[in-house]
Design a protein around this motif. Structure first.
Motif: not given
Length: 123
Positions: A6-7, A9, A20, A91, A93, A117-118
Motif C-alpha cells: 500500500e502507498s 497515505g 491510496i 491504518e 490495508s 498505510t496510515q
C-alpha cells in the motif's frame, strides 16, 4: 514472491482528499477480489470497500465519498477518498482473495494482506 504494497497515505485536513494504492507482485490482481480494510486505535477492523470482477461494495460510512477502482495494466487497485472526516483516521490495508462473484468485505475471507498505510484526517 507474493506481495501487496500500500502507498499514498498521509495527513490531510477534514474535507480533503487522498488516493491510496495497492500494488501487487506475484499475483495478477485482475483474477482476485480486492478489499480495503481499516482499523483505528481501539476499534475493530472495518471492511471499507471491496471490488470483485463484476461487483463493488462500500461500507455505509464511506458511500458517496470513497471510490474503489482497478488498473489491471498496472496491477494496482486504488481507493479514492474524498471529503475525508476525522473518523476516517485509521491504518488502511488491502487484501486479496481469489476471484469471487460478489465483492464481500469480510476480513476472514481474505488470504493475502499488505502491511498497511496510515491515513490521518486532522486540522
Amino acid at each position: 514472491q507474493l506481495e501487496l504494497v500500500e502507498s499514498g497515505g498521509g495527513l490531510v485536513q477534514p474535507g480533503g482528499s487522498l488516493r491510496i494504492s495497492c500494488a501487487a507482485s506475484g499475483l495478477t490482481l485482475a483474477y482476485y477480489t480486492i478489499g480495503w480494510f481499516r482499523q483505528a486505535p481501539g476499534k475493530e477492523v472495518e471492511g471499507v470497500s471491496c471490488i470483485s470482477v463484476t461487483d463493488t461494495y462500500y461500507a455505509d460510512s464511506v458511500k458517496g465519498r470513497f471510490t474503489i477502482s482497478r488498473d489491471n495494466a498496472k496491477n494496482t487497485v486504488y481507493l479514492q477518498m474524498n471529503n475525508l472526516k476525522p473518523e476516517d483516521t485509521a491504518e488502511y490495508s488491502c487484501a486479496a482473495v481469489h476471484a469471487t462473484a460478489q465483492a464481500m468485505c469480510v476480513q476472514i475471507l481474505y488470504d493475502y494482506w499488505g502491511q498497511g498505510t496510515q491515513v490521518t484526517v486532522s486540522s
